[in-house]
Scaffold this motif. Structure first.
Motif, PDB file in Angstrom:
ATOM      1  N   ALA A  28      12.572  61.039  67.962  1.00 40.69           N
ATOM      2  CA  ALA A  28      13.149  61.355  69.279  1.00 40.69           C
ATOM      3  C   ALA A  28      13.401  62.851  69.454  1.00 40.69           C
ATOM      4  N   GLY A  29      13.495  63.605  68.339  1.00 44.11           N
ATOM      5  CA  GLY A  29      13.690  65.050  68.469  1.00 44.11           C
ATOM      6  C   GLY A  29      14.726  65.668  67.555  1.00 44.11           C
ATOM      7  N   MET A  30      15.292  64.920  66.616  1.00 42.35           N
ATOM      8  CA  MET A  30      16.279  65.491  65.694  1.00 42.35           C
ATOM      9  C   MET A  30      15.622  66.527  64.787  1.00 42.35           C
ATOM     10  N   ASN A  31      16.225  67.702  64.704  1.00 43.23           N
ATOM     11  CA  ASN A  31      15.730  68.765  63.811  1.00 43.23           C
ATOM     12  C   ASN A  31      16.597  68.942  62.577  1.00 43.23           C
ATOM     13  N   VAL A  32      17.900  68.703  62.730  1.00 40.13           N
ATOM     14  CA  VAL A  32      18.852  68.836  61.619  1.00 40.13           C
ATOM     15  C   VAL A  32      19.749  67.608  61.614  1.00 40.13           C
ATOM     16  N   ALA A  33      19.916  67.018  60.433  1.00 42.27           N
ATOM     17  CA  ALA A  33      20.822  65.874  60.280  1.00 42.27           C
ATOM     18  C   ALA A  33      22.127  66.373  59.687  1.00 42.27           C
ATOM     19  N   ARG A  34      23.230  66.073  60.377  1.00 40.36           N
ATOM     20  CA  ARG A  34      24.549  66.512  59.908  1.00 40.36           C
ATOM     21  C   ARG A  34      25.258  65.359  59.225  1.00 40.36           C
ATOM     22  N   LEU A  35      25.793  65.630  58.036  1.00 37.11           N
ATOM     23  CA  LEU A  35      26.608  64.659  57.315  1.00 37.11           C
ATOM     24  C   LEU A  35      28.038  65.177  57.311  1.00 37.11           C
ATOM     25  N   ASN A  36      28.940  64.422  57.928  1.00 36.88           N
ATOM     26  CA  ASN A  36      30.351  64.803  57.975  1.00 36.88           C
ATOM     27  C   ASN A  36      31.021  64.282  56.710  1.00 36.88           C
ATOM     28  N   LEU A  37      31.260  65.180  55.756  1.00 36.67           N
ATOM     29  CA  LEU A  37      31.801  64.756  54.464  1.00 36.67           C
ATOM     30  C   LEU A  37      33.276  64.384  54.529  1.00 36.67           C
ATOM     31  N   SER A  38      33.875  64.490  55.722  1.00 36.31           N
ATOM     32  CA  SER A  38      35.253  64.008  55.904  1.00 36.31           C
ATOM     33  C   SER A  38      35.306  62.491  55.830  1.00 36.31           C
ATOM     34  N   HIS A  39      34.171  61.855  56.096  1.00 32.29           N
ATOM     35  CA  HIS A  39      34.118  60.398  56.138  1.00 32.29           C
ATOM     36  C   HIS A  39      33.046  59.892  55.178  1.00 32.29           C
ATOM     37  N   GLY A  40      33.241  58.697  54.658  1.00 33.54           N
ATOM     38  CA  GLY A  40      32.256  58.102  53.772  1.00 33.54           C
ATOM     39  C   GLY A  40      32.396  58.602  52.336  1.00 33.54           C
ATOM     40  N   THR A  41      31.576  58.041  51.450  1.00 34.22           N
ATOM     41  CA  THR A  41      31.611  58.388  50.029  1.00 34.22           C
ATOM     42  C   THR A  41      30.411  59.267  49.689  1.00 34.22           C
ATOM     43  N   THR A  42      30.510  59.950  48.555  1.00 31.62           N
ATOM     44  CA  THR A  42      29.381  60.782  48.129  1.00 31.62           C
ATOM     45  C   THR A  42      28.153  59.914  47.856  1.00 31.62           C
ATOM     46  N   ARG A  43      28.361  58.699  47.389  1.00 31.83           N
ATOM     47  CA  ARG A  43      27.218  57.803  47.152  1.00 31.83           C
ATOM     48  C   ARG A  43      26.503  57.499  48.474  1.00 31.83           C
ATOM     49  N   GLU A  44      27.284  57.231  49.527  1.00 34.12           N
ATOM     50  CA  GLU A  44      26.685  56.957  50.838  1.00 34.12           C
ATOM     51  C   GLU A  44      25.924  58.175  51.360  1.00 34.12           C
ATOM     52  N   HIS A  45      26.530  59.351  51.197  1.00 35.13           N
ATOM     53  CA  HIS A  45      25.880  60.568  51.689  1.00 35.13           C
ATOM     54  C   HIS A  45      24.621  60.887  50.891  1.00 35.13           C
ATOM     55  N   ALA A  46      24.643  60.654  49.594  1.00 35.37           N
ATOM     56  CA  ALA A  46      23.453  60.894  48.769  1.00 35.37           C
ATOM     57  C   ALA A  46      22.304  59.993  49.228  1.00 35.37           C
ATOM     58  N   ALA A  47      22.614  58.752  49.562  1.00 31.41           N
ATOM     59  CA  ALA A  47      21.579  57.824  50.054  1.00 31.41           C
ATOM     60  C   ALA A  47      21.011  58.320  51.377  1.00 31.41           C
ATOM     61  N   ARG A  48      21.881  58.823  52.251  1.00 26.76           N
ATOM     62  CA  ARG A  48      21.417  59.328  53.546  1.00 26.76           C
ATOM     63  C   ARG A  48      20.489  60.528  53.358  1.00 26.76           C
ATOM     64  N   ILE A  49      20.828  61.407  52.423  1.00 28.55           N
ATOM     65  CA  ILE A  49      19.972  62.569  52.170  1.00 28.55           C
ATOM     66  C   ILE A  49      18.597  62.110  51.684  1.00 28.55           C
ATOM     67  N   ARG A  50      18.559  61.108  50.821  1.00 28.15           N
ATOM     68  CA  ARG A  50      17.263  60.591  50.341  1.00 28.15           C
ATOM     69  C   ARG A  50      16.450  60.024  51.504  1.00 28.15           C
ATOM     70  N   TRP A  51      17.089  59.298  52.420  1.00 19.99           N
ATOM     71  CA  TRP A  51      16.388  58.749  53.581  1.00 19.99           C
ATOM     72  C   TRP A  51      15.831  59.877  54.462  1.00 19.99           C
TER      73      TRP A  51
END
Length: 471
Positions: A28-51
């Motif tokens: 759709a046009g996303m150029n940068v994906a932002r992960l708000n580390l205020s929420h969620g766990t590092t495991r969840e964020h690591a999975a998102r980065i891999r995706w």
């Protein structure tokens, strides 16, 4: 296929936390994906980065990863029920005690700030949508009157306008999360609640010690950051106008003018700037935006923002893809009317060195000759960055062999990074420039393109060659 010059930053959250949704956001046009580390766990964020990395490779479309640090933001603790409803005129207690919150008592992080509060002080919750006034102070509790009520969720922010709380921008938790982000090869690091350039220096030291080239983005959301902005913008790799907390810390009527000044100053030193918060807020629950929101996006682009950001719209909204599509359409319509010649002349004072003169001339020649695009060969990202800051009227294709450079360039206005083999001669660069311009469908047979680069035999970051060639 080239899309808009203005980049779109999307916050990944519950509504978009799957490989499938990240794929759709990127299409759709996303150029940068932002992960708000205020929420969620590092495991969840690591999975998102891999995706994100997996989708970018599959689509051959670079997507940068921005890890946003929590900072010393004061937040409401866990509530039951969630949300609670605060009624106008009612009483509620702010407490530093560790306990489950309710309609009558709200636990907060950073309990030490309660000692700075006095009767009559104002308290804002949830980006200023809820407002309290302090009635009574006790040892670990503050009794407040609800002046403006509303629904309050766990984890929402608490602001104390006008109070200098002495909280440092990089907390021990931030440093831990910063190292996590670097271990997972984040491209950008958002430092929250920056107050002075020292906060940026501290973050950059940690980045350097980790052997990373990640860019440090200073989030401007406090009165102190506004007052010290001239020093901050010199040290930061980029700027985010974080209008949520800024609109609570400052008088809300001052935010539009502050936004324009911040963007102008960032443009004046060639630093990328992201405009953030509530750009399409109504699309959290509605499939179409308001006219005011569309105008807000267009004005930010006219002012000179490199990127526009979606927060709740893509993190928890009901219409995340529609929000990206709206941003894409508004950006395209706005960019078609921009005064590119005026932009270029306004940036002439940025020409300080030979490298700047070559990059400026590339934009000027492309404009005057009606070239289809500029092609910048870049090893470190510096050449492409130099061209971007002059706001070319035509697309800028950045050729690089480095995936990390390609990801960082995803934030810059007008740049479309392409990964190529390592090119060792200028002849190879000129040949690759033609091939990539045609492959991207920006240029056709007989079109002119402007190529800018450095001699590959010289150190990275050198920009000293400009050539006009036909495809």
């Amino acid at each position: 296929m080239v899309k808009n010059k203005t980049k779109i930053v999307c916050t990944i959250g519950p509504s978009t936390s799957s490989r499938r949704m990240i794929w759709h956001l990127t299409k759709a046009g996303m150029n940068v994906a932002r992960l708000n580390l205020s929420h969620g766990t590092t495991r969840e964020h690591a999975a998102r980065i891999r995706w994100i990395r997996s989708v970018a490779r599959d689509l051959k479309s670079p997507v940068g990863v921005l890890c946003d640090l929590p900072g010393p933001k004061i937040r409401v603790g866990r509530l039951n029920p969630d949300p609670v409803t605060l009624n106008q005129g009612g009483l509620v207690i702010l407490t530093g005690r560790r306990k489950m919150g309710s309609q009558g008592i709200l636990p907060i992080s950073h309990p030490t700030v309660l000692r700075t509060l006095r009767k009559g002080d104002s308290v804002s919750l949830s980006d200023g949508t809820i407002r309290l006034t302090i009635q009574e102070t006790r040892s670990s509790d503050i009794v407040c009157r609800v002046i403006r009520g509303g629904s309050l969720f766990s984890g929402k922010g608490l602001n104390l306008p006008g109070k200098n709380l002495g909280l440092r921008a990089l907390t021990p938790k931030d440093i831990e999360l910063l190292r996590f982000a670097l271990q997972n090869h984040a491209d950008f690091l958002g430092v929250s609640f920056v107050t002075t350039s020292n906060d940026i220096d501290r973050a950059k030291r940690i980045v350097k010690e980790a052997g990373s080239r990640a860019w440090v983005i200073a989030k401007i959301e406090t009165r102190q950051a506004v007052e010290n902005f001239d020093d901050i913008v010199k040290k930061a790799n980029g700027i985010m106008v974080a209008r949520g907390d800024l609109g609570v810390e400052m008088d809300i009527e001052d935010v539009p003018i502050l936004q324009k000044k911040i963007i102008a100053k960032a443009n004046a030193v060639g630093k990328p700037v992201i405009t953030a918060t509530q750009m399409l807020e109504s699309m959290v629950t509605n499939p179409t935006p308001t006219r005011a929101e569309v105008t807000d996006i267009a004005n930010a682009i006219i002012d000179g923002t490199d990127a526009v950001m979606l927060s709740e719209e893509t993190a928890v909204g009901q219409y995340p893809l529609e929000a990206v599509e709206v941003m894409e359409r508004v950006a395209a319509a706005t960019e078609a009317t921009l005064p590119y010649r005026e932009f270029l002349e306004a940036r002439r004072p940025l020409v300080k060195k030979v490298q700047d003169a070559i990059s400026f001339s590339a934009c000027e020649v492309a404009y005057e000759l009606g070239a289809s695009c500029i092609v910048a060969h870049t090893r470190t990202g510096t050449t492409a960055h130099r061209v971007s800051k002059f706001r070319s009227s035509v697309p800028i294709i950045a050729l690089t062999y480095s995936e990390s450079v390609m990801n960082r360039l995803s934030l810059l206005w007008g740049l479309y990074p392409h990964k190529v083999e390592r090119l060792s001669t200028t002849r190879e660069i000129f040949s690759a420039a033609k091939a990539e311009a045609r492959a991207s469908k920006i240029a056709g047979r007989g079109d002119r393109i402007v190529v800018v680069c450095g001699d590959p035999s010289t150190p990275g970051g050198t920009t000293d060659l400009l050539r006009v060639q036909s495809v």
